[in-house]
Each structure stands twice: as C-alpha cells, then as structure tokens.
Design a protein around this motif. Structure first.
Motif, mmCIF file in Angstrom:
data_model
loop_
_atom_site.group_PDB
_atom_site.id
_atom_site.type_symbol
_atom_site.label_atom_id
_atom_site.label_comp_id
_atom_site.label_asym_id
_atom_site.label_seq_id
_atom_site.Cartn_x
_atom_site.Cartn_y
_atom_site.Cartn_z
ATOM 1 N N LEU A 548 12.566 -0.700 6.321
ATOM 2 C CA LEU A 548 12.406 -0.536 4.882
ATOM 3 C C LEU A 548 11.681 -1.748 4.333
ATOM 4 O O LEU A 548 11.899 -2.878 4.804
ATOM 5 C CB LEU A 548 13.755 -0.389 4.182
ATOM 6 C CG LEU A 548 14.556 0.883 4.423
ATOM 7 C CD1 LEU A 548 15.883 0.796 3.701
ATOM 8 C CD2 LEU A 548 13.790 2.115 3.968
ATOM 9 N N THR A 549 10.862 -1.533 3.308
ATOM 10 C CA THR A 549 10.137 -2.627 2.673
ATOM 11 C C THR A 549 10.440 -2.616 1.190
ATOM 12 O O THR A 549 10.238 -1.602 0.507
ATOM 13 C CB THR A 549 8.625 -2.491 2.895
ATOM 14 O OG1 THR A 549 8.365 -2.474 4.299
ATOM 15 C CG2 THR A 549 7.889 -3.665 2.263
ATOM 16 N N PRO A 555 7.182 -14.477 -5.944
ATOM 17 C CA PRO A 555 6.932 -14.937 -4.576
ATOM 18 C C PRO A 555 8.220 -14.923 -3.768
ATOM 19 O O PRO A 555 9.324 -15.079 -4.300
ATOM 20 C CB PRO A 555 6.420 -16.366 -4.782
ATOM 21 C CG PRO A 555 5.929 -16.405 -6.180
ATOM 22 C CD PRO A 555 6.774 -15.462 -6.955
ATOM 23 N N PRO A 556 8.096 -14.738 -2.446
ATOM 24 C CA PRO A 556 9.304 -14.695 -1.606
ATOM 25 C C PRO A 556 10.032 -16.027 -1.597
ATOM 26 O O PRO A 556 9.426 -17.089 -1.690
ATOM 27 C CB PRO A 556 8.766 -14.327 -0.222
ATOM 28 C CG PRO A 556 7.332 -14.724 -0.252
ATOM 29 C CD PRO A 556 6.865 -14.528 -1.662
ATOM 30 N N LEU A 590 16.190 -9.239 8.952
ATOM 31 C CA LEU A 590 15.610 -9.379 7.615
ATOM 32 C C LEU A 590 14.415 -10.323 7.719
ATOM 33 O O LEU A 590 14.530 -11.439 8.244
ATOM 34 C CB LEU A 590 16.658 -9.931 6.654
ATOM 35 C CG LEU A 590 16.221 -10.187 5.211
ATOM 36 C CD1 LEU A 590 15.762 -8.902 4.545
ATOM 37 C CD2 LEU A 590 17.371 -10.806 4.419
ATOM 38 N N LEU A 591 13.232 -9.857 7.206
ATOM 39 C CA LEU A 591 12.001 -10.642 7.246
ATOM 40 C C LEU A 591 11.441 -10.780 5.850
ATOM 41 O O LEU A 591 11.512 -9.842 5.041
ATOM 42 C CB LEU A 591 10.951 -9.997 8.162
ATOM 43 C CG LEU A 591 11.336 -9.774 9.628
ATOM 44 C CD1 LEU A 591 11.837 -8.355 9.815
ATOM 45 C CD2 LEU A 591 10.124 -10.030 10.525
ATOM 46 N N ALA A 592 10.886 -11.933 5.552
ATOM 47 C CA ALA A 592 10.198 -12.189 4.292
ATOM 48 C C ALA A 592 8.718 -12.430 4.577
ATOM 49 O O ALA A 592 8.366 -13.230 5.460
ATOM 50 C CB ALA A 592 10.802 -13.387 3.577
ATOM 51 N N SER A 593 7.853 -11.735 3.860
ATOM 52 C CA SER A 593 6.408 -11.880 4.071
ATOM 53 C C SER A 593 5.935 -13.236 3.550
ATOM 54 O O SER A 593 6.367 -13.703 2.493
ATOM 55 C CB SER A 593 5.663 -10.752 3.363
ATOM 56 O OG SER A 593 4.267 -10.943 3.470
ATOM 57 N N LYS A 594 5.024 -13.877 4.310
ATOM 58 C CA LYS A 594 4.485 -15.172 3.894
ATOM 59 C C LYS A 594 3.299 -15.028 2.954
ATOM 60 O O LYS A 594 2.980 -15.954 2.207
ATOM 61 C CB LYS A 594 4.062 -15.976 5.123
ATOM 62 C CG LYS A 594 5.210 -16.325 6.054
ATOM 63 C CD LYS A 594 4.724 -17.138 7.243
ATOM 64 C CE LYS A 594 5.886 -17.479 8.178
ATOM 65 N NZ LYS A 594 5.435 -18.276 9.353
ATOM 66 N N THR A 595 2.646 -13.862 3.003
ATOM 67 C CA THR A 595 1.433 -13.665 2.206
ATOM 68 C C THR A 595 1.644 -12.774 1.004
ATOM 69 O O THR A 595 0.936 -12.888 0.001
ATOM 70 C CB THR A 595 0.330 -13.072 3.098
ATOM 71 O OG1 THR A 595 0.811 -11.831 3.653
ATOM 72 C CG2 THR A 595 -0.017 -14.033 4.226
ATOM 73 N N SER A 596 2.599 -11.813 1.102
ATOM 74 C CA SER A 596 2.846 -10.870 -0.003
ATOM 75 C C SER A 596 4.272 -11.032 -0.512
ATOM 76 O O SER A 596 5.083 -11.738 0.081
ATOM 77 C CB SER A 596 2.605 -9.432 0.466
ATOM 78 O OG SER A 596 3.496 -9.107 1.515
ATOM 79 N N GLN A 597 4.551 -10.348 -1.598
ATOM 80 C CA GLN A 597 5.869 -10.459 -2.244
ATOM 81 C C GLN A 597 6.786 -9.332 -1.749
ATOM 82 O O GLN A 597 7.271 -8.509 -2.522
ATOM 83 C CB GLN A 597 5.704 -10.402 -3.758
ATOM 84 C CG GLN A 597 4.785 -11.475 -4.304
ATOM 85 C CD GLN A 597 4.447 -11.257 -5.763
ATOM 86 O OE1 GLN A 597 4.828 -10.259 -6.373
ATOM 87 N NE2 GLN A 597 3.703 -12.195 -6.337
#
Length: 890
Positions: A548-549, A555-556, A590-597
């Motif tokens: 799921l996204t 910003p993250p 659980l992952l957080a994107s470095k480039t997108s929110q």
C-alpha cells in the motif's frame, strides 16, 4: 382506610425471628370446652407452641395477656399441628404435633382459677412415636371406616407413608416412583390418600390397597426375590395437572357434592372423587395458601386464596366475589368461630404475623380538613407560571442535558497507559507461542465530586487482548474522594487484534432528596495501547505479497522521530525503512520515500497492514500537530484491494458453514446416543434380560464419535474467531483506504464503520455477512441509488445466513463504484428527498467520452472516475449543458 382492606378484628406478632409455614396453624376447640368456640393453635420452626383465645374489647385491639392460653417451648421444630380424636377410649379432641423425627399427641386442659389471674392451661403428653425417617407432613381421618377415632398418616422425605393406629404403629408403604414429597390429604368418602407427585400428577391411593400391599421393610430385600404374600402398590387414579401443587383439601358439605381442591402454582383445580376435573380457574397471580368453606348458595363452594401480593380473594366456584388487602403475605389461612362471631378469617405470615379479620364495608371516618379560603392574585400566578415555563424550556434543551465540559461531571474517570512495557510480564494463560509475551500497565483513577453509591468499574479491551482483572467493585465514594486501580493488558489469543483501543466504564448511583436509593449514572473514558504490546522491531523484508502507498502533502519524516520506540538512534540506515514482527510470527515493513512524499506499507498478509498503517497516520498527525501545521492530509490513490478482501470473507464464511455442519452432525449423533441408551435401559430393567446384541459396542462407538465431533466443532470455533479477527482488521483497512481515497468527512467515515463493522461478536444466529449485506443494500437503495426504481425496492426484514457470498461481494463492488461516481453517504432523509426531486439518481451517469479518465481496480469489473469532475452532455436541441454531480452530505 380503603374500603377493600381486611378489617382487623384481632392481631399479634409471634416471637422474634421465628419462622412459620403452611402446617403451623390450626383452629379447633382443642380444650374440649363444649362452647363451640375455636382456639387458635400455632407452632413454629423454633419449637414454640402457642394457643390463643382472642376476645378483643373492640375490633382492632391488640393482644391482651389473657388471650394467650398457653405458650410452651418444645425441644424440636414443629412442622405441623392438627386436632382430632387421637386417643383410644375417648372421643375428646387432642393435639397432634409433628416434629422432624417424632410425633407427639397432647391433651390440652384448663384449670378454673380462683383469683384474678384467671384460668390456667397446661398440656399433658398422652403418647409419642419416634420416627425412623425424617417426616415432611401428615394427615388424619377415620382410615378404613373406623368410627369414633382418627388415625394418623405421616409422609417421610423419602416417600414412605407411615400409618399409626393411635398408640400403635400399623404399617409403612413406599409410594411408587417417588422423588420429592408433595402435599397430602385424606378423603373419608372414598377412603383414600391423595397427593401430588414430583411428576406433577395428582395421585390417589386406596387405604385397603395400602394395607394389603408389600410391607415397606420387605422392600430392602433383593429385587429378584419373589415374595410369597403381599402385592405391588397400585394407584387408584392419576390426573396430570402440569404443575407442582401447594396444597390439597377435600371438602364435603351438605349442600354441595364432595370435591377435591388442588391449589397449583398458576391454576386452581376442583376434582371429582374419581379424579375428573369438575372445573379449574387460571390465576393471574402467584398464590400462597387457600381454604374452601361452606357457601350460602346451594350447590356451590366458596374458596379463600391468598397470594404473594398481600391479597385475599374470595371465589364462588370460579367466580371472583371479593378481593381484600392484607397487611402481610399469608402462608396459611383458616376460617374459625371466635367469641360468637362466625366466619372469622385467621391468617398467618412466615414471620409470625397472626391476624383475625373479617370482610366488611364500613366506611372510613377520616374527613379532609377545611382549606382556608383566600383571594387569588392572578397576576402573581401568571408571573410565576411564565418563570416556571422558562425554566422548563431551558431544562429541556438537548445541549443542556449533557454536561458542558469535563469539570461539570459528577464523577471523572481517567486511564493512563504506561509508556514502557512491564519489566516482568503479567500475561496469564496466554496462547501465543512467542518466547515472551509482554504486558503493559494501565492506571485508572476515579474522582468523585459528589456522593457515588455502589461504584462498579468495568475495563474492556478487544479480544484476543485480555486484562488481568476486568471488574472492580468499590465502597461508596464520598465527595472529593478518589480511587485508583492498576491492571495489566496482554495478548492472550494467538492472533493479532483488530484494534489497540480499550475503554473503561464506571456505573454508580447519585442520591437525591426524592430518591435516596440514587439515580443510576455512567462515566467512561477511552485509552490506546502501545504498538509494542503486540509486535517488536525486526529486519525489514524487501519482498511482500501486499503493498500500500499513502501519499501526504508534507515531506517525509524520519522514523527516528515518529517511531523512537522501534528505531535505535545509533542505526542511521533505518531512518527510512522499518520492520515489524508480530508476536504471532508475521512481518510487516514500512518504507518512506526519499524523493516523494509517500510511505509504503508491505506485508505477506493483508490484515497485518492495518495496525501499522493506522499507527503511521496517527503518529504523523500527532507530529505535525505539535509543529502547529493544520493543513496536513493523507490521501490514497491506488486501487482498493477488494479481491484479497473477498478471500478473507470467503474463508470466514466457509468456517461458518462448517460450524453448521458440525452442529447438525452432533445433533444426529446425540439422537442416536439417546436411542441406544433407551434400548439398553429397557434391557436392563427387564426381569428376564435378553442379550445386548452388541448394543454396548454401538454405544461406545457413538460416544467416541460425539466426543470427536465436539472437539472438531471447538477447533472450528477457534479458527472462526481468528478468521473474524482478521476480517475485522482487513475491514478497518478498507474503510481507511476508501476514506482517504474519497476524502470523506468524519460523519461519512462513521457511516462506513457502522456499515462494515456492525457486530462486535460473530454468532451463528446473526453473522457478519448477512448484516453487512443488509446495510450496504440499504445505502445502495437510498443515498447511493441511481434511479427512482432502485429507491422503490424493498429489503427483507429478516436476516438469515446466505447460501454464498456472491451477492455480498457484488454489493461491495457496486458500493465502491457508486462512491467513485460521486455518490456521498448520508442518513438524512431530507437531503435524499431533495436530490431525488432534482435528479432521480443519487449520482450522475458518466458519459462514454470520459472513459479514458477513469481508473480501474484490479479484480473488479467496475471502473472508478476521478471524484469531483463534471460531465458535459448535449441535449436533443444540440446545445451543450452541464450536469453537476450532486453530493449528499450528512
């Protein structure tokens, strides 16, 4: 004084803390005075025997010293007192007193006094019988047609009738099929004993049959021994009345035929001598005692029936002639002739309230005092009335009914969850197979501003979570006092919970001037348990079946900030990735994107995504709230995982079908087991038993099948509970994704939760599938309808388990389709009616030209457009017109 109250002629209270029952009262000329005046004989369970001869100066007077003729304390409790011709050689009346293990017969006599102290009365023991069995009750009469004397029959607690011919013991007989003793009486007309057995049957036994039946002492011999003399005790007649009897009475008056009266728990029966029902009366109250007496109308019999509502009803056959109020609940009632007054009603309560009363209609002498006349000031009354109406109007407002803030509440309950897990786990009987099952401490404090009576605290958490103690009972709380309790919460079942929230409820009473017992009130509070209670940090996993996204407008945030309890500050590589492992063994990443929110949640199980996704959104909102950022929002733009959701529904429904099959098989095997038992009992009771023909082997095999089926049903029930918990977790996840996808308001999310999560528990009688299907069908017919034809459809009023889940899955898909096309959830009838007046449907039809703008959901045939768009259509005249999507808001 009411017109229908029993007129108190004479009354007294017998002793202190004594107990009385039905057989403790008797009226007769026990001292053989010859005047025809009855005396009142009362015995108590404390062993006191009292004889009264009431003669009040005026009606309503209390007891005078000379009214009590005799009071003596015997050594044993008195079960019953009777007066009859019990001594041989004389026809004088004597008093029979029944104790638990003794029968005593006394002669009551009086000595004329020469001084002002009056006459003296004493009792003399004529003879006594020591009983080998514990007695229950007795009856007497001229058994066998003897003249000039009465014989006594005593019924024991184990069903033996012991007959005494005055000073000598005659014989004893056991009643067939006996379980518990019932009321017993003797009918001189048919020379038979009548009782009510534990089978709720009125049974009659002839005295001659009792006399020639097998002796009770010989019953101790072996059943196979055939006796040379005597025969089996046979019943004369039997009548099934279907209820237990309180008392039996046989009467025979000159103007009426002989009858047997039986007072049941709900009915009153009058029987003929042969057991046929002459008439019966259904009672709308709970009776306590009765007595028939002679009626003035020829061919009828009057009956007095007392009940537990302190009423005494007078019946002429089945017609109610009079009803009078008593000051107590009578357990025994008699009709006596006292001081020349015939028909005095004598009643006795279980605590010793003895009263002699009569039925009269003399009016009360009370007169209301005159009211002082004064002039009325109408202007003052009008002003007072307006002021009172203003107060009433203010008090009836809804916003003023509930407290405006926390400080106005009478009792405040708060729950504080410890930020750290317990150093020593308090988990009890946990089914989780993990190495260590953690627990967390919850501290609950109750603060009372007023007097709180009987406060009761209940702590509730969602299974499979459990608490060490969920019920607390306190003493009354004084104003400005408090109570504190400490408990621990842990994971008991071997599956992850669907919610981490809990709540505690305090019920109490607040006394007022008008209601000293108090007005019931309730105070409650919610609390949330930490995520560390059910999972712990683990290595992230790259591969997963479900992903799921979640999109945000900020910003993250580093996981070191929002998940400090799961991330070690020394490990910088976990700032954007985090792994969770549940106590049940499954993992979530659980992952957080470095480039997108964006944030991604992935796991091998769909239901495991819910708690991590919920915790992520809650912690993000809390973080930005601390930063005074009010425009933070989360959205979801992916596809709703309906296909995976439907698999969980099918799994849960399959287990429900299995539960039905196990129930049917258990019922069949139980019927078979009982049938084999009946066959075996028939063989064992037969005097010439036949071979078992392997019935014992069949019984053992059936028993093993019943045990195996019961174990399988219990295992299926445990699996169904786990499946329902997983289904609730996935349902929570679907509700969250739909609300983020369609940007639903709080009220609309509440409607979604009420639609998809209507049940806290799942049962065979009312299951999740049929309940959710009915709720979704209602929404599709009302606020999400496309045409007036759909609104006219009627829903079934009866919920039953469906044959399959195809209709439910179809309705869920259609529900998402309607939301995608612009439909909005609403329970308001006004908004639905207004929209139906403008446009027949609850949402517009999307033109074919806009198909390229739609988004498809995998596994579903429906396509969902971007919500909030407008469609342009051409009318028949060629002009363009704009059709707006109407949203039904709550």
């Amino acid at each position: 004084m009411s017109l229908f109250k029993a007129r108190d002629w004479w009354s007294t209270i017998l002793g202190e803390k004594e107990e009385f029952d039905q057989g403790c009262l008797c009226v007769a000329d026990v001292d053989n005075s010859g005047s025809g005046q009855d005396k009142i004989i009362v015995g108590s369970y404390m062993g006191y025997l009292r004889i009264f001869n009431p003669h009040p100066v005026k009606p309503g007077d209390g007891v005078q010293p000379e009214d009590l003729l005799l009071e003596v304390q015997l050594q044993e409790p008195i079960l019953q007192v009777e007066v009859g011709k019990f001594v041989s050689g004389t026809e004088g009346l004597h008093l029979a007193v029944l104790h638990c293990r003794k029968l005593c017969v006394y002669a009551v006599s009086g000595t004329l006094g020469n001084v002002e102290h009056g006459n003296q009365y004493q009792i003399k023991l004529m003879y006594e019988h020591n009983l080998q069995r514990t007695a229950c009750n007795m009856t007497y009469g001229p058994f066998g047609g003897v003249k000039g004397r009465d014989l006594i029959c005593i019924q024991s607690m184990d069903g033996m009738l012991m007959l005494f011919e005055q000073e000598s013991y005659a014989f004893g007989r056991f009643l067939p099929g006996f379980l518990l003793p019932g009321p017993l009486t003797y009918s001189s007309r048919t020379d038979s004993f009548i009782t009510v057995s534990s089978c709720r049957q009125v049974e009659s036994y002839k005295y001659q049959v009792l006399a020639f039946a097998t002796d009770a002492d010989e019953r101790q011999e072996t059943e196979q021994q055939k006796l040379s003399s005597g025969k089996k005790l046979a019943v004369d007649w039997v009548l099934n009345i279907g209820e237990q009897a309180l008392d039996i009475c046989v009467v025979s008056f000159n103007q009426a035929v002989s009858s047997v009266f039986v007072l049941g728990e709900r009915n009153f029966f009058c029987l003929k001598d042969n057991g046929q029902i002459r008439y019966m009366k259904k009672l709308d109250y709970s009776p306590s005692c009765f007595i028939p007496y002679c009626s003035v109308k020829e061919g009828t019999i009057n009956t007095l029936i007392g009940n537990h509502s302190k009423m005494l009803n007078v019946y002429q056959d089945v017609t109610l002639k009079w009803a009078t109020q008593l000051p107590h609940i009578p357990v025994s009632v008699k009709v006596a002739n006292l001081q020349g007054l015939k028909g005095v009603i004598v009643t006795l309560s279980d605590i010793g309230h003895l009263q002699c009363s009569y039925l009269g209609t003399d009016p009360s002498l009370f007169q209301a005092p005159q009211v002082d006349s004064r002039e009325i000031n109408y202007e003052e009354f009008d002003a007072e009335m307006k002021e009172l109406q203003k107060i009433i109007k203010e008090a009836t407002k809804t916003q003023d009914t509930l407290p405006k803030s926390e400080k106005h509440r009478d009792l405040i309950v708060t729950a504080e969850v410890s930020p750290d897990l317990d150093a020593e786990s308090q988990a009890i009987d946990s089914e989780v197979k993990a190495e260590a099952v953690p627990s967390v401490t919850v501290k609950i404090k109750i603060q009372s501003r007023v007097t709180a009576q009987k406060p009761n605290l209940a702590v509730c958490v969602q299974a499979p979570l459990a608490v060490t103690c969920d019920q607390f009972i306190f003493d009354d709380l004084e104003p400005d006092s408090s109570e504190t309790v400490v408990l621990s919460v842990f994971l008991k079942g071997n599956c992850s919970p669907s919610e981490l929230g809990g709540y505690c409820v305090v019920s109490y009473n607040t006394p007022t001037d008008l209601n000293p017992e108090g007005i019931p009130k309730v105070a409650q509070c919610n609390f949330r348990l930490p995520l560390r209670l059910i999972c712990f940090p683990a290595q992230p996993s790259k591969a997963a079946n479900h992903k799921l996204t979640i999109d945000t407008n900020k910003p993250p945030i580093s996981f070191l900030t929002i998940f400090p309890d799961f991330v070690d500050s020394s490990e910088d590589d976990q700032a954007n990735v985090l792994g969770f492992e549940f106590l049940t063994g499954s993992k979530t990443t659980l992952l957080a994107s470095k480039t997108s929110q964006r944030y991604r949640i992935q796991s091998d199980q769909l239901e495991d995504l819910w708690l991590i996704t919920e915790e992520l959104t809650l912690r993000l909102r809390e973080h930005f709230k601390k930063q005074n950022c009010k425009d933070f929002a989360c959205t979801f733009s992916g596809s709703i995982p309906l296909q995976e959701y439907f698999e969980l529904i099918d799994r849960h429904f399959e287990l429900r079908l299995n539960a039905e099959k196990f129930q049917e098989l258990l019922s069949e095997r139980a019927v078979q087991f009982r049938a084999i038992e009946r066959r075996l009992l028939t063989r064992f009771k037969d005097k010439t038993p036949a071979p078992l023909q392997h019935l014992d082997t069949l019984l053992e095999g059936t028993f093993r099948e019943v045990i195996a089926l019961a174990d399988a049903a219990a295992e299926n029930q445990a699996n169904m509970f786990q499946a329902f918990t997983k289904l609730k977790s996935a349902t929570h996840l679907v509700i969250m994704l739909i609300s983020l996808w369609q940007k639903l308001s709080t009220d609309q999310v509440a409607i979604l939760e009420a639609t998809f999560l209507p049940l806290a528990e799942d049962t065979q009688e009312l299951g999740w599938e049929e309940t959710v299907d009915a709720a979704i069908s209602y929404l599709l017919r009302t606020c999400l309808s496309k045409s007036s034809k759909e609104q006219a459809l009627t829903l079934s009023s009866q919920l039953c388990m469906p044959k399959d889940t195809s209709r439910l899955k179809k309705n869920i898909t259609l529900f998402c389709d309607r939301l995608a096309k612009g439909g909005r959830l609403s329970l308001s009838t006004e908004s639905t009616t207004q929209q139906a007046a403008v446009m027949p449907g609850g949402c517009t039809t999307i033109p074919e030209s806009d198909l390229e703008e739609r988004m498809a959901i995998p596994g579903c045939t429906a396509t969902f457009p971007n919500h909030g768009q407008t469609a342009k259509q051409k009318s028949k005249s060629g002009k363009k017109r704009k059709t707006i999507l109407f949203y039904l808001e709550v």
